[in-house]
Scaffold this motif. Sequence first.
Motif: not given
Length: 809
Positions: A555-583
């Motif tokens: 999850y990558q935070p979404q931030v208010d530029i002026e105050t730094g307050r976290i206003v949300g998250l974006e869900a990002l899928v990741r695949w760590n392959h057992p043989q190939r590693g991170s794809i």
Amino acid sequence: MSHKTRHNVRHRAPILMIAVLGTALSIAGWYIVSGLEDRTSAAEFNLRASNVAAALQNGVNEYFTKMYPLRAMIESTPDAVSEQEFVTFSNRLLRDESAILSLSWIPRIRNEERAVHEQAARQQGIDGYRIRSVSKDNPLEPSPAAAEYFPVYYTTEKIRVGLVKGLNLADGGIRQQPLESARDGDMLAASQELTLQSGTGDRIGFFIVLPIYKRGLPHNSVEERRRNLVGFVQGVFQIDTMIATTLRGIRSPADYYVFASEAGSSARPIYTSLLKPSGEPLAASRHAEFETVFHWSGKIAIADRQWWMVAVPKQGSILMHSRAWILLTAGLCLTGVVFAFMWRSNQHTRKLIEANKMISELAHTDPLTGLANRRTFHDRLAMTFQNAKCGSEPFAVLYIDLDHFKDFNDLMGHPAGDVLLVQVAERLLAEAGDANCVARLGGDEFAILQSNAGAEGATEALAQKIVATLNELAVLEGYNARISASVGVSRYSEGMDGPDVLLMQSDLALYRAKDAGRNRVCFHDETFGQLACERVILGRELVAAIKCGGLALQYQPQVDIETGRIVGLEALVRWNHPQRGSISPAVFIPVAEKTGSIVDLGKWVFDEACRQTRVWQDEGVDVPTVAVNLSAIQCKRPELEQDIVSSLKRWNIAPGRIELELTESVLMEATEHHRDIITRLRALGLRLAIDDFGTGYSSLNYLTNFPVDRIKIAQELIFKCTTEIRCAAVVRAAIRLAEELDTQVLAEGVENAEQARFLSSAGCKSAQGYFFSRPVDAAQVASLMRARFIHPVALLAAPKGSGGRLKVV
């Protein structure tokens, strides 16, 4: 008892027994055979009658489709359509359509607009134009005052123009009901059957209307449709001409009757196929009279109404049990008669099988172009592949796709697109010849199976000829249209696993041709083949990872530029392959889209994001919103709404906590049905964001069609906003556009303080990117959300070029 008597009994008894047995066998044979004849004849008759009904339904639907181009013409014209434009366009639609008596434009005129409307019509040359209604005595007279009127304003009627123009359909009678149904339902609506004042022969007819609403204004609810209605396009049809034209050339051993859906048991039909002297009553012409005779019946959809179609066998068309009665009367040996009859029955059954085979063959061809369809092409390919394995001549597969066909369809309309596809099919057949199989696989995709590709250069020559012939100028419906095509070619070679490999290779070669600029030919090569195999293997492993829990979300935070307050998250899928590693997602997401597993992947991502949101809420971690990306393929599935609602209910997540991210391309390509799905999701309370804004289509019309909560400016623009003046100008324009639309705006891919300061000065409130935080796992999100701030104040105030990473405080 005398000896003579006993002798007579002894010899006659077997005869009587044989007679009784023969009679019994004959009766049994008659019973069996007559029942078989009844079932066979009834099944054949019902099949033919249902086919005729299907042909009639298709013909009626084809007539009704004439209304949609007319509505599209009026809606697409910025200014009011003139009568000349309307009549010219309508006459093209009416060409060779004798069943359509007229097409008309019926505007909505409010009471306060009536005088201006009538005066304007008279100034345009319509002498004596008044809005009129039909009175009880049937003469036309000026319509009494009402809140609104729907007069016939433009019409293709040529004989009774003076009587038709100004006729108010909203007169409270049977003409008004279809107007209200069409308006409230945003659909075609049909009137009851009525007596026409024009036409030929039996002048029973009806009309249909299709509503038109104000451009740019919503018409999703009944209230919006009533408020934003502009008028209707109307078509008047003569029933007997329409049905007779549709069923012309169809031979059937039945008489057909069509009744109105509201008709009672004593009503007469509105159409019959019987030829009779004028005024002579039909033998069985009332609906209730068919209940006592063998018949088939079914419904025909007429816009929002229905007709009832009844088919009755003609005299002598049903078998009269002649063989069974001969069997019973003659007392022939049941075995011989049954065998003889079964032989005849077998002949009759074989005829039915041949007829079904013909129907099956029709199911193997494309109905529009007459080419082989996908199923037939696959069968031919499999057979040719097997023959090549046994030593026959090598062959090749040519995969053809028209360039920018969707743009052509949107510009010219679907009827013109169909004409273009037919012309393309004719040219492909002419170039390929009878020895090769030409197929339409769907949409604008075609394929050719070149059976004899052994001659040097034969395949390349055929492919180049196809590209050249499709580059020739085509004339469609009065327009000049230039088309082109991309061709991917794969040749058979020994060692191939199966025919599917050829299709995959030609498909990949086609995409290479498109990537290389379109309008060209690309051949498959071994290097690319290895890459294709890798993609296939990776696709299978991705399916296994989705099923077995091999994926994870960051999850990558979404931030208010002026105050730094976290206003949300974006869900990002990741695949760590057992043989190939991170794809990288940039590698496996395209594979998922190509193999179709993107649907299961997207479903898993949304459900996992909901599950993790529930975990955070149970731990007391307050996450404002979680953004989840939707692919174009997901948005085109009718099950999308059900999947999303199911996940929200399963994890008890408020819809407002979830934001759906769609690209501009997805929204632009959404059909009416898909738009309804997106609109319903928004109505549930889900937030809607446009991802990668500024990199898709140039048209902004979709911003008026969808209630967007947030615009996410693409990171390609943010990356150059501090170094290129044009990018900076585009970013500022996007921010101002969002402000005018009262829509939130967020910048993606912010990587340094200079970009953050620029965005803040331009009025952008929120951002996400490596400058604030890389994507993190769920545990790190909990820590960030408890801190609530990623404070940027020091860095934003720092001089240009100071750089650095924001700290969590």
